[in-house]
Design an enzyme around this catalytic site. Structure first.
Site, PDB file in Angstrom:
ATOM      1  N   GLU A  49     -30.110 -25.521 -61.177  1.00 28.71           N
ATOM      2  CA  GLU A  49     -30.894 -24.433 -61.768  1.00 28.71           C
ATOM      3  C   GLU A  49     -32.342 -24.420 -61.292  1.00 28.71           C
ATOM      4  O   GLU A  49     -32.995 -23.381 -61.301  1.00 28.71           O
ATOM      5  CB  GLU A  49     -30.828 -24.496 -63.301  1.00 28.71           C
ATOM      6  CG  GLU A  49     -29.447 -24.189 -63.883  1.00 28.71           C
ATOM      7  CD  GLU A  49     -28.528 -25.410 -63.961  1.00 28.71           C
ATOM      8  OE1 GLU A  49     -28.862 -26.469 -63.377  1.00 28.71           O
ATOM      9  OE2 GLU A  49     -27.464 -25.299 -64.613  1.00 28.71           O
ATOM     10  N   PHE A 111     -24.209 -28.873 -79.760  1.00 33.53           N
ATOM     11  CA  PHE A 111     -23.903 -29.212 -78.378  1.00 33.53           C
ATOM     12  C   PHE A 111     -24.739 -28.345 -77.420  1.00 33.53           C
ATOM     13  O   PHE A 111     -24.731 -27.126 -77.521  1.00 33.53           O
ATOM     14  CB  PHE A 111     -22.408 -29.012 -78.106  1.00 33.53           C
ATOM     15  CG  PHE A 111     -22.031 -29.291 -76.675  1.00 33.53           C
ATOM     16  CD1 PHE A 111     -22.181 -30.565 -76.137  1.00 33.53           C
ATOM     17  CD2 PHE A 111     -21.530 -28.280 -75.869  1.00 33.53           C
ATOM     18  CE1 PHE A 111     -21.845 -30.816 -74.812  1.00 33.53           C
ATOM     19  CE2 PHE A 111     -21.195 -28.532 -74.541  1.00 33.53           C
ATOM     20  CZ  PHE A 111     -21.357 -29.804 -74.017  1.00 33.53           C
ATOM     21  N   GLN A 112     -25.445 -28.993 -76.544  1.00 28.67           N
ATOM     22  CA  GLN A 112     -26.307 -28.334 -75.545  1.00 28.67           C
ATOM     23  C   GLN A 112     -27.355 -27.422 -76.174  1.00 28.67           C
ATOM     24  O   GLN A 112     -27.749 -26.416 -75.587  1.00 28.67           O
ATOM     25  CB  GLN A 112     -25.468 -27.586 -74.502  1.00 28.67           C
ATOM     26  CG  GLN A 112     -24.590 -28.550 -73.698  1.00 28.67           C
ATOM     27  CD  GLN A 112     -23.985 -27.937 -72.451  1.00 28.67           C
ATOM     28  OE1 GLN A 112     -23.638 -26.765 -72.447  1.00 28.67           O
ATOM     29  NE2 GLN A 112     -23.827 -28.744 -71.411  1.00 28.67           N
ATOM     30  N   MET A 473     -47.793 -37.382 -46.904  1.00 27.12           N
ATOM     31  CA  MET A 473     -49.052 -37.127 -47.589  1.00 27.12           C
ATOM     32  C   MET A 473     -49.426 -38.268 -48.527  1.00 27.12           C
ATOM     33  O   MET A 473     -50.602 -38.593 -48.684  1.00 27.12           O
ATOM     34  CB  MET A 473     -48.987 -35.813 -48.352  1.00 27.12           C
ATOM     35  CG  MET A 473     -50.319 -35.485 -48.988  1.00 27.12           C
ATOM     36  SD  MET A 473     -50.495 -33.761 -49.379  1.00 27.12           S
ATOM     37  CE  MET A 473     -51.098 -33.112 -47.829  1.00 27.12           C
TER      38      MET A 473
HETATM   39  C1  FAD Z   1     -50.888 -30.804 -50.947  1.00 25.57           C
HETATM   40  C2  FAD Z   1     -51.731 -29.609 -51.271  1.00 25.57           C
HETATM   41  C3  FAD Z   1     -52.984 -29.455 -50.713  1.00 25.57           C
HETATM   42  C4  FAD Z   1     -53.739 -28.324 -50.961  1.00 25.57           C
HETATM   43  N1  FAD Z   1     -54.941 -28.172 -50.309  1.00 25.57           N
HETATM   44  C5  FAD Z   1     -55.594 -26.986 -50.399  1.00 25.57           C
HETATM   45  C6  FAD Z   1     -56.762 -26.717 -49.630  1.00 25.57           C
HETATM   46  O1  FAD Z   1     -57.235 -27.529 -48.861  1.00 25.57           O
HETATM   47  N2  FAD Z   1     -57.332 -25.500 -49.733  1.00 25.57           N
HETATM   48  C7  FAD Z   1     -56.834 -24.528 -50.572  1.00 25.57           C
HETATM   49  O2  FAD Z   1     -57.364 -23.417 -50.610  1.00 25.57           O
HETATM   50  N3  FAD Z   1     -55.760 -24.772 -51.338  1.00 25.57           N
HETATM   51  C8  FAD Z   1     -55.126 -25.967 -51.261  1.00 25.57           C
HETATM   52  N4  FAD Z   1     -53.994 -26.168 -52.004  1.00 25.57           N
HETATM   53  C9  FAD Z   1     -53.571 -25.111 -52.937  1.00 25.57           C
HETATM   54  C10 FAD Z   1     -54.355 -25.175 -54.239  1.00 25.57           C
HETATM   55  O3  FAD Z   1     -53.839 -26.202 -55.036  1.00 25.57           O
HETATM   56  C11 FAD Z   1     -54.254 -23.826 -54.998  1.00 25.57           C
HETATM   57  O4  FAD Z   1     -52.910 -23.496 -55.203  1.00 25.57           O
HETATM   58  C12 FAD Z   1     -54.895 -22.691 -54.242  1.00 25.57           C
HETATM   59  O5  FAD Z   1     -56.192 -23.032 -53.812  1.00 25.57           O
HETATM   60  C13 FAD Z   1     -54.970 -21.474 -55.153  1.00 25.57           C
HETATM   61  O6  FAD Z   1     -55.289 -20.353 -54.409  1.00 25.57           O
HETATM   62  P1  FAD Z   1     -55.723 -19.004 -55.142  1.00 25.57           P
HETATM   63  O7  FAD Z   1     -56.779 -19.298 -56.143  1.00 25.57           O
HETATM   64  O8  FAD Z   1     -56.017 -18.036 -54.055  1.00 25.57           O
HETATM   65  O9  FAD Z   1     -54.344 -18.501 -55.800  1.00 25.57           O
HETATM   66  P2  FAD Z   1     -53.768 -18.554 -57.304  1.00 25.57           P
HETATM   67  O10 FAD Z   1     -53.815 -19.909 -57.850  1.00 25.57           O
HETATM   68  O11 FAD Z   1     -52.459 -17.866 -57.237  1.00 25.57           O
HETATM   69  O12 FAD Z   1     -54.797 -17.665 -58.110  1.00 25.57           O
HETATM   70  C14 FAD Z   1     -54.861 -16.294 -57.873  1.00 25.57           C
HETATM   71  C15 FAD Z   1     -55.950 -15.711 -58.743  1.00 25.57           C
HETATM   72  O13 FAD Z   1     -56.004 -14.309 -58.504  1.00 25.57           O
HETATM   73  C16 FAD Z   1     -55.978 -13.612 -59.738  1.00 25.57           C
HETATM   74  N5  FAD Z   1     -55.319 -12.323 -59.541  1.00 25.57           N
HETATM   75  C17 FAD Z   1     -53.996 -12.050 -59.542  1.00 25.57           C
HETATM   76  N6  FAD Z   1     -53.781 -10.752 -59.314  1.00 25.57           N
HETATM   77  C18 FAD Z   1     -55.002 -10.184 -59.166  1.00 25.57           C
HETATM   78  C19 FAD Z   1     -55.450  -8.855 -58.917  1.00 25.57           C
HETATM   79  N7  FAD Z   1     -54.585  -7.834 -58.759  1.00 25.57           N
HETATM   80  N8  FAD Z   1     -56.787  -8.630 -58.847  1.00 25.57           N
HETATM   81  C20 FAD Z   1     -57.676  -9.642 -59.021  1.00 25.57           C
HETATM   82  N9  FAD Z   1     -57.304 -10.915 -59.257  1.00 25.57           N
HETATM   83  C21 FAD Z   1     -55.984 -11.185 -59.311  1.00 25.57           C
HETATM   84  C22 FAD Z   1     -55.209 -14.508 -60.684  1.00 25.57           C
HETATM   85  O14 FAD Z   1     -55.550 -14.226 -62.024  1.00 25.57           O
HETATM   86  C23 FAD Z   1     -55.641 -15.900 -60.229  1.00 25.57           C
HETATM   87  O15 FAD Z   1     -56.808 -16.327 -60.885  1.00 25.57           O
HETATM   88  C24 FAD Z   1     -53.246 -27.319 -51.814  1.00 25.57           C
HETATM   89  C25 FAD Z   1     -51.997 -27.483 -52.413  1.00 25.57           C
HETATM   90  C26 FAD Z   1     -51.230 -28.590 -52.133  1.00 25.57           C
HETATM   91  C27 FAD Z   1     -49.870 -28.708 -52.748  1.00 25.57           C
HETATM   92  C1  TPP Z   2     -41.638 -33.139 -57.041  1.00 32.05           C
HETATM   93  C2  TPP Z   2     -42.784 -33.892 -56.452  1.00 32.05           C
HETATM   94  N1  TPP Z   2     -42.804 -35.247 -56.524  1.00 32.05           N
HETATM   95  C3  TPP Z   2     -43.846 -35.920 -55.967  1.00 32.05           C
HETATM   96  C4  TPP Z   2     -44.871 -35.288 -55.351  1.00 32.05           C
HETATM   97  C5  TPP Z   2     -46.027 -36.060 -54.738  1.00 32.05           C
HETATM   98  N2  TPP Z   2     -46.053 -35.855 -53.271  1.00 32.05           N
HETATM   99  C6  TPP Z   2     -46.833 -34.957 -52.680  1.00 32.05           C
HETATM  100  S1  TPP Z   2     -46.642 -34.870 -51.020  1.00 32.05           S
HETATM  101  C7  TPP Z   2     -45.497 -36.104 -51.064  1.00 32.05           C
HETATM  102  C8  TPP Z   2     -44.843 -36.579 -49.796  1.00 32.05           C
HETATM  103  C9  TPP Z   2     -44.033 -35.536 -49.125  1.00 32.05           C
HETATM  104  O1  TPP Z   2     -43.262 -36.136 -48.130  1.00 32.05           O
HETATM  105  P1  TPP Z   2     -42.431 -35.269 -47.097  1.00 32.05           P
HETATM  106  O2  TPP Z   2     -41.639 -34.257 -47.818  1.00 32.05           O
HETATM  107  O3  TPP Z   2     -41.692 -36.164 -46.176  1.00 32.05           O
HETATM  108  O4  TPP Z   2     -43.592 -34.485 -46.324  1.00 32.05           O
HETATM  109  P2  TPP Z   2     -44.730 -35.084 -45.337  1.00 32.05           P
HETATM  110  O5  TPP Z   2     -45.959 -35.309 -46.176  1.00 32.05           O
HETATM  111  O6  TPP Z   2     -44.221 -36.349 -44.740  1.00 32.05           O
HETATM  112  O7  TPP Z   2     -44.950 -34.003 -44.334  1.00 32.05           O
HETATM  113  C10 TPP Z   2     -45.286 -36.555 -52.377  1.00 32.05           C
HETATM  114  C11 TPP Z   2     -44.358 -37.635 -52.744  1.00 32.05           C
HETATM  115  C12 TPP Z   2     -44.817 -33.875 -55.337  1.00 32.05           C
HETATM  116  N3  TPP Z   2     -45.787 -33.145 -54.804  1.00 32.05           N
HETATM  117  N4  TPP Z   2     -43.749 -33.215 -55.866  1.00 32.05           N
END
Ligand code: FAD
Ligand code: TPP
Ligand code: MG
Length: 476
Positions: A49, A111-112, A473
């Site tokens: 799911e 159940f469930q 990462m």
């Molecule tokens: C491993 C990892 C590393 C990351 N590193 C980075 C990084 O280096 N740099 C980076 O930028 N991000 C990074 N991120 C992503 C980060 O965590 C956020 O998800 C991202 O920065 C959010 O982008 P956002 O604010 O544009 O989008 P969202 O979080 O989706 O926010 C969108 C915003 O827009 C608003 N909005 C929606 N519709 C409208 C509309 N019609 N008009 C006006 N406003 C609206 C919403 O209310 C919300 O506040 C990383 C994520 C991961 C998993």
């Molecule tokens: C469900 C979940 N568990 C743990 C993490 C923490 N986490 C972030 S990146 C990462 C490693 C990802 O490894 P892989 O998929 O091999 O990608 P790589 O970084 O090697 O490109 C982990 C464990 C996460 N983001 N999501």
């Protein structure tokens, strides 16, 4: 016309324009499954799911519409939690329908039986427990309305078994949403808007921070016209990628922790930040105490709760960013900012030369090279769905997206295992798109059971598995 609650579920989905649902059956949702054959809806049998929720999410992000996932009570519903939270943090509109035990059994640890509306209260935009057939239509109409309006997000509707089995008069028009407490913002304050315009016209070192809201608003063209007229450079969040073509001369690329250093230096040196549809996530700002201290800040945002939450701003405009940009385009003065743009070019310096792309071929296969080749081989036109990890960041840096909504990734929750199922949803939304999954060896193994769904549905989905042999990462 008399119908069962189960028939009303499908009747409503058809009227909401739903063509595909992603789901997995079980006892408490069986009455609804029993009624599906009468309706023109394609059911995709998932393997877990969680996959159904990510598929609905991928469908929503690729189509601009609402994705639908369906599951049974108890473990079916709890398996959805990660996907719902993923959609919540990235403002993705999905509707999840769960079966629930009979209304008379609620609270008896039947159940469930699980209190899924309780569990998902903090990770849904709205949820509802429906215990009577005559409540089904309104609950679903309200769910779609709430999921897609204002700031989009996930909604869950939990329907008891007797509400699915019982019958009532079905009247679509009567079931119009009644939500006196739900008020998406009406629009920004004119005086604030005038202040914004003045700040933009006066700024010497302005910079646009473009986010996901631009894509959700369909405002890519308006953004382009605005920045071209005012000659303002743009940095994008991870989720904003694609809102301006990557190779556009004003596009600096991604900001934040994994953005280029010189992009972040430019932000720190700006005298005006114009934040459009982005929420100043901590991956973007780093330490708030030292973030862009010399810049005045304008924030355009549809969700009032985001304003002055992380970063205090000088001007806050509540509303749809596309609407604001349409006004700004006509009223902003044509800009020059040549000194500022050449200063940013100096900050960039020889970053491009030092780039990993220019490493000599030593017989090693670098992930960044692979992704850069993927970009070239697909002409930059693929719909890429990336997972979470190093490969996700390399994708963001080396696949140069030209189109809005051509990158789908889990940003806020950072959900490993997102990409493969989300790509399935995206493929249903855009069957003609060349869909590529970019995934690490860790994340792939989290939801790889959905390969069976791809096979069963005969889907043409490409997978680039960046197998570095470790959880990159985390190791990094
Ligand atoms: C491993 C990892 C590393 C990351 N590193 C980075 C990084 O280096 N740099 C980076 O930028 N991000 C990074 N991120 C992503 C980060 O965590 C956020 O998800 C991202 O920065 C959010 O982008 P956002 O604010 O544009 O989008 P969202 O979080 O989706 O926010 C969108 C915003 O827009 C608003 N909005 C929606 N519709 C409208 C509309 N019609 N008009 C006006 N406003 C609206 C919403 O209310 C919300 O506040 C990383 C994520 C991961 C998993
Ligand atoms: C469900 C979940 N568990 C743990 C993490 C923490 N986490 C972030 S990146 C990462 C490693 C990802 O490894 P892989 O998929 O091999 O990608 P790589 O970084 O090697 O490109 C982990 C464990 C996460 N983001 N999501
Ligand atoms: Mg790995």
């Amino acid at each position: 016309m008399k119908k069962t609650g189960a028939e009303i579920v499908w009747e409503c989905l058809v009227r909401e324009g739903v063509e595909h649902v992603f789901g997995y059956p079980g006892g408490a949702i069986l009455p609804t499954y029993d009624a599906i054959w009468k309706y023109p809806i394609h059911h995709v049998l998932v393997r877990h799911e969680q996959g159904a929720t990510h598929m609905a999410d991928g469908y929503a992000r690729a189509s601009g519409g609402v994705g639908v996932a369906i599951a049974t009570s108890g473990p079916g519903a709890t398996n959805m939690v990660t996907g719902i939270a993923t959609a919540m943090l990235d403002s993705s509109p999905i509707v999840c329908i769960t079966g629930q035990v009979g209304s008379k059994l609620i609270g008896s640890d039947a159940f469930q039986e699980i209190d899924i509306t309780g569990i998902t209260l903090p990770i849904t935009k709205h949820n509802a427990l429906v215990t009577r057939p005559d409540e089904v239509a309104r609950a679903l109409r309200e769910a779609f309305h709430i999921a897609r309006s204002g700031r989009p997000g996930p909604v869950l509707v939990d329907i008891t078994k007797d509400a699915q089995q019982g019958s009532c008069e079905f009247d679509w028009d009567q079931a119009v949403p009644q939500l006196p407490g739900f008020r998406p913002p009406l629009g920004y304050d004119q005086a604030e808007y005038e202040k914004a315009l003045e700040l933009i016209n006066r700024a010497k070192r302005p910079l646009v921070l473009a986010g996901h809201g631009i894509l959700l608003s369909g405002a890519g063209q308006a953004l382009r016209r605005f920045v071209e007229k005012a000659n303002i450079p743009v940095a994008m969040t991870l989720l904003g990628i694609g809102c301006l073509p990557a190779l556009h001369s004003l596009n600096l690329g991604m900001m934040g922790m994994h953005g280029e250093a010189w992009v972040n230096h430019a932000i720190q040196e700006a005298d005006l930040l114009i934040a459009l549809g982005m929420r100043f996530d901590d991956r973007v700002t780093g330490n708030l105490k030292t973030y862009a201290r010399n810049a005045a800040k304008i924030h355009v945002e549809i969700d009032r709760a985001e304003l002055n939450k992380n970063v205090k701003v000088d001007v806050a405009l509540v509303g749809d960013v596309g609407n604001v940009l349409e006004h700004l385009v006509t009223q902003v003065n044509p800009g020059d900012h040549c000194d500022w743009l050449s200063h940013i070019a100096e900050l960039k310096g020889d970053a491009a030369v030092r780039d990993i792309q220019n490493l000599p071929d030593s017989g090693h296969l670098y992930a960044a090279h692979v992704i850069n080749d993927l970009w070239r081989e697909t002409g930059g036109r693929a719909l890429v769905v990336s997972d979470v990890g190093q490969h996700q960041m390399w994708e963001a840096q080396y696949y140069h997206h030209t189109e809005p909504n051509s990158l789908i990734t889990s940003g806020g929750l950072g959900t490993m295992g997102f990409a493969l199922p989300a790509a399935i949803g995206a493929k249903f939304a855009r069957p003609d798109a060349e869909v590529w999954v970019v995934v690490g060896d860790g994340g792939f193994q989290m939801t790889m059971a959905e390969l069976a769904t791809i096979a069963q549905e005969g889907l043409d989905i490409n997978i680039a598995l960046i197998n570095n042999g470790y959880l990159g990462m985390v190791r990094q």
